[in-house]
Every structure is written in C-alpha cells, then in structure tokens.
Design a protein around this motif. Structure first.
Motif, PDB file in Angstrom:
ATOM      1  N   GLU A 189     -14.048  22.068  -6.853  1.00  0.00           N
ATOM      2  CA  GLU A 189     -13.799  20.865  -7.643  1.00  0.00           C
ATOM      3  C   GLU A 189     -15.122  20.122  -7.844  1.00  0.00           C
ATOM      4  O   GLU A 189     -15.887  19.918  -6.902  1.00  0.00           O
ATOM      5  N   GLU A 190     -15.358  19.722  -9.073  1.00  0.00           N
ATOM      6  CA  GLU A 190     -16.636  19.089  -9.396  1.00  0.00           C
ATOM      7  C   GLU A 190     -16.798  17.757  -8.669  1.00  0.00           C
ATOM      8  O   GLU A 190     -15.877  16.950  -8.585  1.00  0.00           O
ATOM      9  N   ALA A 191     -17.986  17.538  -8.138  1.00  0.00           N
ATOM     10  CA  ALA A 191     -18.367  16.264  -7.519  1.00  0.00           C
ATOM     11  C   ALA A 191     -19.734  15.892  -8.068  1.00  0.00           C
ATOM     12  O   ALA A 191     -20.692  16.645  -7.882  1.00  0.00           O
ATOM     13  N   ASP A 192     -19.802  14.779  -8.750  1.00  0.00           N
ATOM     14  CA  ASP A 192     -21.034  14.391  -9.432  1.00  0.00           C
ATOM     15  C   ASP A 192     -21.796  13.365  -8.611  1.00  0.00           C
ATOM     16  O   ASP A 192     -21.359  12.218  -8.492  1.00  0.00           O
ATOM     17  N   PRO A 193     -22.948  13.731  -8.033  1.00  0.00           N
ATOM     18  CA  PRO A 193     -23.730  12.735  -7.286  1.00  0.00           C
ATOM     19  C   PRO A 193     -24.457  11.758  -8.184  1.00  0.00           C
ATOM     20  O   PRO A 193     -24.920  10.715  -7.720  1.00  0.00           O
ATOM     21  N   GLY A 194     -24.557  12.073  -9.482  1.00  0.00           N
ATOM     22  CA  GLY A 194     -25.262  11.185 -10.392  1.00  0.00           C
ATOM     23  C   GLY A 194     -26.764  11.278 -10.218  1.00  0.00           C
ATOM     24  O   GLY A 194     -27.274  11.947  -9.305  1.00  0.00           O
ATOM     25  N   PRO A 195     -27.494  10.616 -11.082  1.00  0.00           N
ATOM     26  CA  PRO A 195     -28.953  10.652 -10.963  1.00  0.00           C
ATOM     27  C   PRO A 195     -29.409   9.855  -9.748  1.00  0.00           C
ATOM     28  O   PRO A 195     -28.723   8.923  -9.317  1.00  0.00           O
ATOM     29  N   SER A 236     -25.496   9.531  -3.177  1.00  0.00           N
ATOM     30  CA  SER A 236     -26.788   9.054  -3.688  1.00  0.00           C
ATOM     31  C   SER A 236     -27.927   9.446  -2.764  1.00  0.00           C
ATOM     32  O   SER A 236     -29.033   9.748  -3.214  1.00  0.00           O
ATOM     33  N   ARG A 237     -27.664   9.450  -1.457  1.00  0.00           N
ATOM     34  CA  ARG A 237     -28.709   9.869  -0.513  1.00  0.00           C
ATOM     35  C   ARG A 237     -29.029  11.357  -0.691  1.00  0.00           C
ATOM     36  O   ARG A 237     -30.196  11.763  -0.636  1.00  0.00           O
ATOM     37  N   CYS A 238     -28.013  12.159  -0.901  1.00  0.00           N
ATOM     38  CA  CYS A 238     -28.245  13.592  -1.118  1.00  0.00           C
ATOM     39  C   CYS A 238     -29.059  13.819  -2.393  1.00  0.00           C
ATOM     40  O   CYS A 238     -29.961  14.666  -2.420  1.00  0.00           O
ATOM     41  N   ALA A 239     -28.745  13.092  -3.453  1.00  0.00           N
ATOM     42  CA  ALA A 239     -29.495  13.223  -4.700  1.00  0.00           C
ATOM     43  C   ALA A 239     -30.949  12.821  -4.497  1.00  0.00           C
ATOM     44  O   ALA A 239     -31.868  13.449  -5.043  1.00  0.00           O
ATOM     45  N   ALA A 240     -31.186  11.770  -3.704  1.00  0.00           N
ATOM     46  CA  ALA A 240     -32.560  11.327  -3.450  1.00  0.00           C
ATOM     47  C   ALA A 240     -33.331  12.368  -2.644  1.00  0.00           C
ATOM     48  O   ALA A 240     -34.513  12.627  -2.905  1.00  0.00           O
ATOM     49  N   LEU A 241     -32.688  12.998  -1.662  1.00  0.00           N
ATOM     50  CA  LEU A 241     -33.355  14.032  -0.868  1.00  0.00           C
ATOM     51  C   LEU A 241     -33.712  15.238  -1.727  1.00  0.00           C
ATOM     52  O   LEU A 241     -34.812  15.795  -1.614  1.00  0.00           O
ATOM     53  N   ALA A 242     -32.780  15.662  -2.591  1.00  0.00           N
ATOM     54  CA  ALA A 242     -33.046  16.822  -3.448  1.00  0.00           C
ATOM     55  C   ALA A 242     -34.182  16.532  -4.416  1.00  0.00           C
ATOM     56  O   ALA A 242     -35.041  17.393  -4.658  1.00  0.00           O
ATOM     57  N   LEU A 303     -26.330  21.004   2.309  1.00  0.00           N
ATOM     58  CA  LEU A 303     -26.097  19.570   2.443  1.00  0.00           C
ATOM     59  C   LEU A 303     -24.592  19.325   2.557  1.00  0.00           C
ATOM     60  O   LEU A 303     -23.804  19.906   1.815  1.00  0.00           O
ATOM     61  N   VAL A 304     -24.204  18.487   3.505  1.00  0.00           N
ATOM     62  CA  VAL A 304     -22.796  18.156   3.709  1.00  0.00           C
ATOM     63  C   VAL A 304     -22.646  16.651   3.608  1.00  0.00           C
ATOM     64  O   VAL A 304     -23.299  15.894   4.336  1.00  0.00           O
ATOM     65  N   CYS A 305     -21.790  16.212   2.701  1.00  0.00           N
ATOM     66  CA  CYS A 305     -21.481  14.793   2.502  1.00  0.00           C
ATOM     67  C   CYS A 305     -20.062  14.565   2.999  1.00  0.00           C
ATOM     68  O   CYS A 305     -19.118  15.182   2.489  1.00  0.00           O
ATOM     69  N   ALA A 306     -19.904  13.694   3.991  1.00  0.00           N
ATOM     70  CA  ALA A 306     -18.586  13.528   4.596  1.00  0.00           C
ATOM     71  C   ALA A 306     -18.457  12.131   5.176  1.00  0.00           C
ATOM     72  O   ALA A 306     -19.447  11.438   5.423  1.00  0.00           O
ATOM     73  N   ALA A 307     -17.215  11.729   5.396  1.00  0.00           N
ATOM     74  CA  ALA A 307     -16.953  10.487   6.108  1.00  0.00           C
ATOM     75  C   ALA A 307     -17.205  10.709   7.590  1.00  0.00           C
ATOM     76  O   ALA A 307     -17.061  11.833   8.093  1.00  0.00           O
TER      77      ALA A 307
END
Length: 702
Positions: A189-195, A236-242, A303-307
């Motif tokens: 399922e698509e998940a968009d981190p945005g710019p 947003s943190r993942c996008a900044a790291l990438a 990268l894993v984004c989770a609560a």
C-alpha cells in the motif's frame, strides 16, 4: 528516459525470444510450430530495431535490470531466466505462444522449456568445442530452488504437477518496474513521505542522525528504526535522512511479518535504486504485541517507520534507533520561514506561539495558502498577517482528531471578567509570561541545559465549585493567543484496562499538535492519590496515575488542571505543578463586582440594590452568574427591566439547588448616599476607571 529504458529491456528480451524460436524450429515440424516461430522472430526483430533506435542507453549499468542484477548478485543464467519469464508480459502474442507450449495451459514458460533451452545451449557449445562452460539441468534445478533470484522472490514456480511442468513467473509488478514504470504490487500500500521539509538541519547534525546517513550510504544490511507517535513526523525524518544520503525512497505500508510482502518491498526498491521504507500499520484491536519484520529478503539497509512499541527488531541484523527530536527554536523559525515565504517577519512569533514539528508546519502551511487563495482579504475583526490564519488552519486539522468528551474551542473571555485577588491574579499573569518567553529563557539563555528546566507550564487551579477556575483557564488561553482544549476527566475514565491511558494519550496528542491550552476539568478523577495495592483495581488505578505523571512531564504546552478537592490529588502531581492557584469564595467586594459584570446597567430597574445582594448572599461567582441569567429571563417574561424581586427569587432557587437554607431577602437599602459610598469604595478597591453611576437615579456623578 523511461521510454529508452523500456526499449532497451525489450531488446534484451528479444535475444531470448530468438533462442526460443530456434528451439521450436529444432523440436517442432513446420506445420506444428511454424506460426509461433514466425511470430517470435518478427517480434524479436521489431524489438531489436526499436532498441537500436534509442541512443544514449549504453552503458546500461543504470537500468533497473542492471540494478537488480547488481543488488542481488544474479549470474548470467539467472538474468536470462528473468528475461525468459518476462516475455509473456511483452506482447499478448508471446503469452499465447507460451500457453500452447505449457503443459498446464498457463501463459508462462514452463521449467521444462527452460531446460530445453539449456540443453540446446549445451549442444551448441559442444559443437563449438567449448566444454564445461554451458550450464545443465542440475544447475537449473539448483538455481530455481536456492539461487539468489529464488531466495529473493525474483523468480517463482507456480502451478501443480512435476517440477518441469510448473510455470516460471516473476515477482508481482517486477517486469513493469524493470521497464522503468512505477508499478506497485497489491501487497504494498502506497505511503507518501512527501518532500523533505525545512527546519531539520540541526536534527541532521545530531550524532544519531549522522550515523543513520552513513548507514544508508554504506548499503550494508541494517535496520534503521524511526519511531514517533505521529506518522507524519516519522516519515519526514526518513525523507530527510534519504536526501542527506543522496538516495531515493520507496515507502510502502504492508505487513512486516509477511516474508513475501517484505521481499516485494526490497525488490521494487532495488530496481528504483531507492531505500526501502517500511511503514508499519497501526496495530488492530486485540493485536498480540510488537511484530518482528521479516528482513531476510531485503538487501542493504531498511528504514522502518512505526509508532513506539509496535516493532521488535529481530536478531538477524544490526539496529539503529533514530530519535525524531529534539528540534531547536532556530530550526522551528526556519521551518516557518520556508512554509510561509511571503511573511518571514512572522516566523519568530509563530515559532514561539505554535512550536510545531517542521513536518506539521509544512502541513499547516498548505492549509494557510489554500485559505488565502479562497479568501484573499482577512475577515472583519481578524488582524492582518499569518498568525490568525495559522491558528484557524491548526484548529481545522485538529477537529478530526478529537476523541469523545473533548472540545476544542476558541476562547473569548478577557481578564476584566475574572474577579480574583492580587496573589492569584499575579500567578496567572506569570504563567502566561512563562509560556511566552520559554524559547528565550530555555533555548537562547540555555537554562534548559544549565538548570535542567522542563518545557511547558503546568497549573493546578483549586477551590470550591463556581469560583471561576474554568473561566480562568479560558482567560489564560485568550492571553496566550491559543485555542482551549477542554477535557472532562470524568468522561475519559474507562472501566476497561488501558482505555483511560489511550484516551488521555489522544488528548495530549491533539493538544501538542494544536498547541492549545490543555484544560483538564475534574482532575481528581484521574490524578487521585495512589494507594496500597489490595486488589487488582488498585494496581491498574496506580498504573493510570503513573502514566499520567510521565505524560504530563513531557507536555511542552500550557496545561491547566482544575479540582474542587485538592486533598484528593496525588502529592506527586502537586510537586510537578509550576503554579498552584487557590480560588476561594469571593469576598463582598468581589461579589459586587461579579453582579456588575453579569448585569448590564441598562437592564436594571431603579429598585435593584447590587451592594445589598453582594452583602447578604455570600455565594460563589457561578451562583451569581446563574441568578443573573435566571432573573433576566424572568424580567423578559414580565415585559420590563430586571427588578430586585427577580434577583432575590433567582438566588432562592440557587440555594435550593444546593440544598442550603435560604437567608431571606436583603435589608432595604440605606439611601442613595450609602449606596453611592459603597460603590465608590468597591470601584476604588478594583481600580476601576471612569465615572460611577448611581444605580437608583441612573445618573452619572463625578
């Protein structure tokens, strides 16, 4: 670019199609296979011609197929098998051709046909005098069971029957991705981190962030865990790291424990030359607990984004935990300047008034720009600038997140409506000043480090019912320029284990997102004194109290707790309060001022004696308010002004509601001069400007 990549892939697949045509010419008669051979050769020639007409592709080390080969270590035979399995996806005629040759009638090449191709290649090599170079069927069997392509899920065997009658297929959506198109399997399922958003420069310089960027660049197998209560912040943190690592991201929401889905995430990220980002879905009610991602099929970093508390990293790979904070004041100002470039002068004020995470700042800015496009002129009564628009946008977004029993309101009460003694009034003013200047004192003056000072302001307002505690919270919100989040503590308490904490966590999340003043009415229902554990209920009640203690410590806004029973509040909460404000019953002067506030002079009849009412009825402000409203409705029904009798009757009802004996009517007023002297003394006590009005004559006197 994607068109040239697509033509190059078709050209490479055409070479395999030619070998299939040669095999059919050897094995089949012209009557049986002539049509298929002719189609294969015609399609291959056309595809090769189109590939040759696409200049600038070679060297092909940057095509999706070459990335797949490099990332998974595929050999030449496995690469040809990938092209072989993808041929039915190139043209419906190719699918029809393979259907006629497949024992099960599937539109895919069979393992047996792949074996025949290998046999043909071996005979060709033997005729040329080359020995020991061509693979045989033993190699094919091994590769399709335990080769890199099979382990990664690039190639799969489908269908029933013996090994050689099964179909050779590719992973879901892989062939389209090899063509350079953004195909996405149904399992992802698509998940968009945005710019990447502005305002994270300081965060990227933290040691944990620097290590995470280095881990992404190294391409070594690691798990980078980014946990946050708000998924938007973590993404947003993942996008900044990438971006800092110079890499792209492929983010998808899928089941972490599903090896096939995780393998698809790794495959599609590899062909895009991107880092796979797993967004762990919120756990369903009754979930067993944290899940362990199946990472065996993913090469390189993940990268894993989770609560928090939803993921348990496994022992197979090293783990780096990347915290999402802290974010300094300078970065918050940068985020606001970038989000609202048309109003850079408002950035310092907005950073102090709405210290949102940079990711949330960018979201709010979208709403602000949209509002400005729909209504360029500010509404009447709204001050110019970005501030009011920002508050409205934050309020609108937060409305969808409000749990039951919680209201987000725009405060309107002003300081003159609050009747308090000098000490209580001073504490409320100090609380607002502390909130306004905490960025200066804690960050710029560095008292957060030197004195270990915590962010946020916490007040406990205590006193009898009706003494103005809730009104004081509204006045605080008005002076702080923030919304008011009203939480009824009694409605949030649940008999089900863990539900109370869940409800409170949602309230704190909304308050932090909106930076609203957090008003918890009837706080003693939640912050009761902890007791010795004599039964299971005591243990769970103590757990709720301990959770709330920790959550209140982490809240960086203005939190107001009200209670009528201070003695029931746990001592640990009292110690954590920055201000404890007592709200006693008002004295006679205060009661007179309250009567004046709630009854406009123009509504009063000449027989009304407010000074006598204030002297005769020692009641809280809430009673006075109710009596004033009730008397006004009685006067409206009688068709005249508010008379003394209306007010006395309304006060009698207030005493009756409380079950207290009514003290009777006040004595007759002592004349105009006495009333005038009393009014002058009371106005002087409250430092009221302007002339005093005689309530009997309704005439001004100096």
């Amino acid at each position: 670019m994607s068109e040239r990549i697509s033509r190059d892939l078709s050209g490479r697949a055409a070479e395999v199609a030619v070998r299939v045509a040669e095999l059919l010419e050897t094995l089949c008669s012209e009557e049986a296979g002539g049509e298929s051979v002719a189609f294969l050769r015609d399609w291959a020639a056309s595809a090769a011609q189109r590939a040759a007409a696409a200049p600038g592709l070679r060297p092909t080390s940057h095509t999706p197929l070459d990335r797949l080969v490099d990332r998974y270590g595929l050999g030449s035979l496995e690469t040809e098998l990938v092209l072989f399995a993808g041929l039915p996806e190139e043209h419906e005629g190719l699918a029809r051709t393979f259907r006629t040759m497949n024992p099960g009638g599937a539109p895919h090449p069979s393992v047996g046909l792949a074996g025949l191709l290998i046999d043909c290649a071996a005979r060709t090599a033997a005729r040329g005098g080359v020995r020991g170079q061509a693979p045989d069927r033993v190699v094919l069997r091994r590769l399709l069971h335990e080769g890199p392509a099979a382990r990664a899920g690039v190639l799969a065997l489908t269908g029933e029957g013996p090994f050689h009658e099964r179909s050779l297929t590719l992973a879901d959506g892989l062939w389209e991705a090899l063509h350079g198109y953004p195909a996405r399997p149904a399992a992802l399922e698509e998940a968009d981190p945005g710019p990447p958003v502005a305002g994270l420069d300081g965060w990227l310089e933290l040691p944990e962030s620097v290590r995470a960027v280095a881990a992404l660049r190294s391409r070594e197998p690691r798990v980078l865990l980014v946990c946050a209560r708000d998924e938007t912040v973590a993404l947003s943190r993942c996008a900044a790291l990438a971006r800092a690592a110079g890499l792209g991201l492929l983010a998808a929401r899928t089941r972490p424990e599903d090896p096939r889905a995780m393998g698809l995430l790794g495959l599609h990220a590899a062909v895009r030359d991107a880092v796979p980002l797993l967004v762990v879905p919120a756990p369903a009610d009754g979930a067993a607990g944290p899940v362990t991602p199946a990472v065996a099929r993913i090469p390189g970093p993940l990268l894993v984004c989770a609560a928090p508390g939803t993921v348990r990293p496994g022992p197979q790979r090293p783990v780096l935990t990347v915290p999402v904070g802290p974010i300094g004041t300078a970065d918050r100002r940068t985020a606001w300047r970038s989000a609202l470039p048309g109003a850079p002068e408002h950035a310092p004020e907005l950073a102090a008034r709405h210290p949102l995470d940079p990711a949330l700042t960018a979201q709010v800015a979208l709403d602000v720009h949209s509002r400005a496009a729909l209504a360029p002129e500010p509404p009447d009564g709204e001050e110019d600038g970005a501030g009011p628009d920002v508050s409205g946008a934050i309020r609108a977004r937060a409305g969808a997140l409000l749990p039951s029993g919680v209201d987000l309101v725009s405060p309107r009460a002003r300081r003159p409506r609050l009747v308090l003694g000098a000490e209580a009034d001073g504490q409320l003013r100090d609380a607002v000043a502390r909130l306004r200047h905490q960025a200066l004192v804690l960050d710029d003056w560095r008292l957060r480090e030197a004195a270990r000072a915590a962010r946020g302001v916490r007040l406990l307002l205590t006193g009898p019912p009706g003494t103005g505690k809730s009104l004081a919270a509204e006045v605080l919100a008005t002076e702080a320029g923030r919304d008011l989040l009203v939480v009824d503590g009694s409605e949030l308490v649940s008999k089900y284990i863990g539900e109370t904490e869940k409800n409170l966590a949602a309230c704190f999340e909304v308050a932090e997102r909106t930076q609203a003043v957090f008003l918890l009415d009837e706080a003693d229902a939640l912050f009761a004194t902890r007791t010795e554990v004599s039964e299971a209920n005591d243990r769970f009640a103590n757990m709720e109290t301990a959770y709330l203690l920790q959550r209140l410590d982490r809240f960086d806004g203005l939190a107001v707790l009200t209670t009528n029973l201070r003695q029931n509040i746990d001592a640990a909460f009292i110690r954590r309060m920055d201000f404890v404000v007592e709200f006693p019953l008002p004295d006679e002067a205060g009661r007179y001022r309250l009567w004046e506030l709630h009854l406009p002079r123009a509504l009063l009849d000449a027989d009304v004696d407010l000074a006598g009412l204030a002297q005769h009825y020692p009641v809280p402000g809430g009673w006075i308010r109710n009596a004033a409203i009730g008397a006004a409705f009685r006067a409206a029904d009688d068709g005249g002004a508010v008379r003394q009798g209306h007010l006395v009757d309304a006060m009698r009802r207030e005493y009756g509601k409380a079950g207290r004996p009514f003290p009777g009517e006040p004595a007759a007023p002592g004349g105009a001069g006495a009333d005038r002297r009393a009014a002058l003394a009371l106005d002087s006590a409250y430092d009221l400007p302007g002339p005093v009005i005689d309530r009997r004559t309704q005439k001004e006197s100096s």
